[in-house]
Design an enzyme around this catalytic site. Sequence first.
Site: not given
Length: 226
Positions: A30, A60, A197-198, A140-142
């Site tokens: 993210h 993530d 599955l596409g 900002g720590n992510s």
Amino acid sequence: YQSTSFPMQSYSTGSGIIMTSDGYIITNAHVVNGAAGIAVVLDNDEEYEAELFGIDEKTDLAVVKIEADNLTPAEFGNSDELVVGERIVAIGNPTGMNLAGSVTQGIVSGLERSIQVTDETTGNVIEMQAIQVDAAINPGNSGGALINKYGQVVGINSSKLSSTQIEGIGFAIPISPAKPIVDDLISYGYVRGRVLLGITYYAISDVTGAISGYTPGLWVQTVRED
């Protein structure tokens, strides 16, 4: 990390963990998802243009690459060995580069917490088994490192519960299950072993079917060429 997306000229920051001496860096999906450009600023203030090397929205996680040599990689520990009450330290850039390299401390508040996180950019809901910590984790720590008392990375800071009535409930992605995913992103650009599955489809309810004349069920709209 600094990322820019257009046309709104938005600007966001995050953190990352140097994985290899030749410039592979781990962060959260993210942090870099949808970015038109990514800049990496190292602890010595050197700035590099980065390439999004691989991304896995399901967990993530993302890997970016900068053209650099002789970087000092992080030492990785075993998150499976964490125990509740163990002291940990979170490192990152809360609120942005003006507070870059901030260190907050706390303890492991819980293990294998089942949480759902919504990506505000895409609206995707991510389900994960996370480490719960009470160290301060802010925007900002992510993507930054959660380390144990030996200086080893045991988690990737990801999110927190936010409310005027809530304090000290943050979450990190455990490094042990994350490492194979990151290795796949570096080696293959995607995570192997996932079934796709596409197709794209539209669900037709009984009411919609009665109105449109279609049989209730799933209407296949597109099929991927691959």
